[in-house]
Design an enzyme around this catalytic site. Structure first.
Site, mmCIF file in Angstrom:
data_model
loop_
_atom_site.group_PDB
_atom_site.id
_atom_site.type_symbol
_atom_site.label_atom_id
_atom_site.label_comp_id
_atom_site.label_asym_id
_atom_site.label_seq_id
_atom_site.Cartn_x
_atom_site.Cartn_y
_atom_site.Cartn_z
ATOM 1 N N SER A 16 0.870 -1.180 0.000
ATOM 2 C CA SER A 16 0.000 0.000 0.000
ATOM 3 C C SER A 16 0.905 1.227 0.000
ATOM 4 O O SER A 16 2.062 1.142 0.417
ATOM 5 C CB SER A 16 -0.948 -0.011 1.200
ATOM 6 O OG SER A 16 -0.272 -0.354 2.379
ATOM 7 N N GLU A 18 1.309 5.499 0.729
ATOM 8 C CA GLU A 18 0.765 6.679 1.407
ATOM 9 C C GLU A 18 1.243 7.956 0.716
ATOM 10 O O GLU A 18 2.417 8.079 0.369
ATOM 11 C CB GLU A 18 1.218 6.653 2.869
ATOM 12 C CG GLU A 18 0.670 7.806 3.681
ATOM 13 C CD GLU A 18 0.967 7.655 5.162
ATOM 14 O OE1 GLU A 18 0.734 6.573 5.734
ATOM 15 O OE2 GLU A 18 1.446 8.643 5.743
ATOM 16 N N ASP A 110 -1.625 14.835 16.063
ATOM 17 C CA ASP A 110 -0.702 15.416 17.040
ATOM 18 C C ASP A 110 -1.367 16.555 17.789
ATOM 19 O O ASP A 110 -2.136 17.318 17.203
ATOM 20 C CB ASP A 110 0.569 15.890 16.330
ATOM 21 C CG ASP A 110 1.438 14.693 15.964
ATOM 22 O OD1 ASP A 110 1.550 13.782 16.808
ATOM 23 O OD2 ASP A 110 1.961 14.658 14.842
ATOM 24 N N PHE A 214 12.807 14.742 12.151
ATOM 25 C CA PHE A 214 11.512 14.089 12.312
ATOM 26 C C PHE A 214 11.601 12.898 13.269
ATOM 27 O O PHE A 214 10.706 12.694 14.090
ATOM 28 C CB PHE A 214 11.028 13.642 10.923
ATOM 29 C CG PHE A 214 9.564 13.381 10.881
ATOM 30 C CD1 PHE A 214 8.660 14.385 11.202
ATOM 31 C CD2 PHE A 214 9.080 12.130 10.536
ATOM 32 C CE1 PHE A 214 7.295 14.148 11.178
ATOM 33 C CE2 PHE A 214 7.718 11.880 10.506
ATOM 34 C CZ PHE A 214 6.828 12.896 10.826
ATOM 35 N N HIS A 264 3.685 -1.185 3.787
ATOM 36 C CA HIS A 264 3.070 0.125 3.543
ATOM 37 C C HIS A 264 4.209 1.122 3.305
ATOM 38 O O HIS A 264 5.093 1.263 4.148
ATOM 39 C CB HIS A 264 2.256 0.531 4.779
ATOM 40 C CG HIS A 264 1.535 1.837 4.650
ATOM 41 N ND1 HIS A 264 0.327 1.960 3.980
ATOM 42 C CD2 HIS A 264 1.831 3.085 5.098
ATOM 43 C CE1 HIS A 264 -0.077 3.221 4.034
ATOM 44 N NE2 HIS A 264 0.820 3.920 4.709
#
Ligand code: FAD
Length: 289
Positions: A16, A18, A110, A214, A264
């Protein structure tokens, strides 16, 4: 041995992809080029993230609708509950169901910077709300290295169990680089009775500087060997891409041998690296008869 293993798994792997809503016309063009390149790989679904900024849900929804129309793929919007009331979420869910959307990635989102106290809703509440509206296929987030706000790993694991018990059909993990941590997490999920797929989120890294920022926020460890791998490549995007694809390929090879059959990909709206990794996994465009 590696080649034989990959051949063994060829054809049995699901993927999959994103994406995120683009902010400029040029980014939008890149997104569509990527979707068109990746769609023939027949992913199980593609998903589009959702940000808390106003208007973002409409942008997520518009892209989801266009993906469905243009590719016929199952397109799953991400939805967060941290910035919405229960009534708003019910209305959003009804709207999605009426527009033929059946799969939602349900998240808390968040917390806004400087927020005090507990949020009104967690992802588990959103799963309950979606279920109360219709029979959605629901994916939720999982954290092999523990979510940064969780008091401890066991609490976080039980939180995932609550989300699954509430009706989630699969969990997609935060990206990670330490395969052992993922495998141990998967074992712990099984041990407490989480019986849905724990799908590893794979981030092919092209921008190592951004990753460092990140990863700190998300509690994801960057191993020392990655610092070495990207050292000196700050101004060499081509080599960074090659290194990134190589690292991600090694990861999926090991994970495949450990029985993982769904990956993913955090594409960051680019197709090249994810496409190459899929090719190696035996995930290839169907040949027209
Ligand atoms: P939850 O499952 O609700 O957990 C959040 C934290 O609260 C955890 O630490 C948990 O242990 C703790 N917790 C749960 N219940 C309680 C309770 N009752 N009391 C105290 N603590 C509790 N963010 C976006 O804004 N948009 C996106 O599109 C998006 N997509 C994502 C996709 C994936 C696959 C992943 C892994 C993350 C994504 N995120 C996205 C980030 C996500 O929103 C953040 O990580 C967020 O901080 C937590 O969301 P969650 O759904 O995991 O929350």
């Amino acid at each position: 041995a590696i080649n034989r293993n990959l051949q063994d798994i060829a054809g049995k792997v699901n993927v999959s992809f994103e994406f995120f809503p683009p902010k400029t016309a040029q980014m939008e063009q890149t997104l569509w080029q990527s979707i068109e390149r990746l769609a023939p790989l027949a992913p199980s679904f593609v998903s589009v993230t959702y940000g808390a900024n106003s208007g973002e849900r409409d942008r997520t929804h518009d892209i989801i609708k266009s993906i469905k129309q243009r590719t016929g793929l199952i397109a799953a919007p991400h939805l967060t509950c941290v910035d919405a009331s229960k009534d708003e979420l019910v209305a959003i869910a009804k709207d999605y169901w009426q527009s033929g959307i059946r799969h939602i990635v349900a998240l808390r989102g968040d917390l806004p910077a400087g927020s005090i106290g507990k949020p009104d809703l967690y992802a588990v509440d959103l799963v309950h709300i979606l279920r109360s509206v219709a029979d959605f296929d629901i994916s939720v987030a999982a954290y092999p290295e523990v979510h940064p706000e969780a008091p401890n790993g066991q609490f976080d694991l039980l939180n995932l169990k609550r989300k699954v018990d509430a009706g989630a059909s699969r969990a997609i993990t935060q990206f990670f680089f330490d395969i052992e941590k993922f495998l141990r997490y998967r074992d712990r999920c099984a041990a407490i009775g989480i019986d849905v797929d724990i799908i590893p989120g794979i981030l092919p890294v092209t921008n190592f500087t951004q990753l460092q920022k990140f990863a700190g926020l998300t509690n994801v460890a960057i191993p020392q060997w990655m610092y070495k791998a990207y050292d000196g490549l700050e101004h060499d995007a081509t080599t960074r891409n090659l290194v990134g694809v190589n690292i991600a390929m090694e990861m999926v090879k090991v994970l495949s041998r450990e029985g993982v059959d769904h990956f993913h990909f955090y594409t960051l709206n680019r197709s090249e690296l994810s496409y190459a990794i899929c090719h190696l996994l035996g995930v290839r465009p169907a040949i027209a008869a």
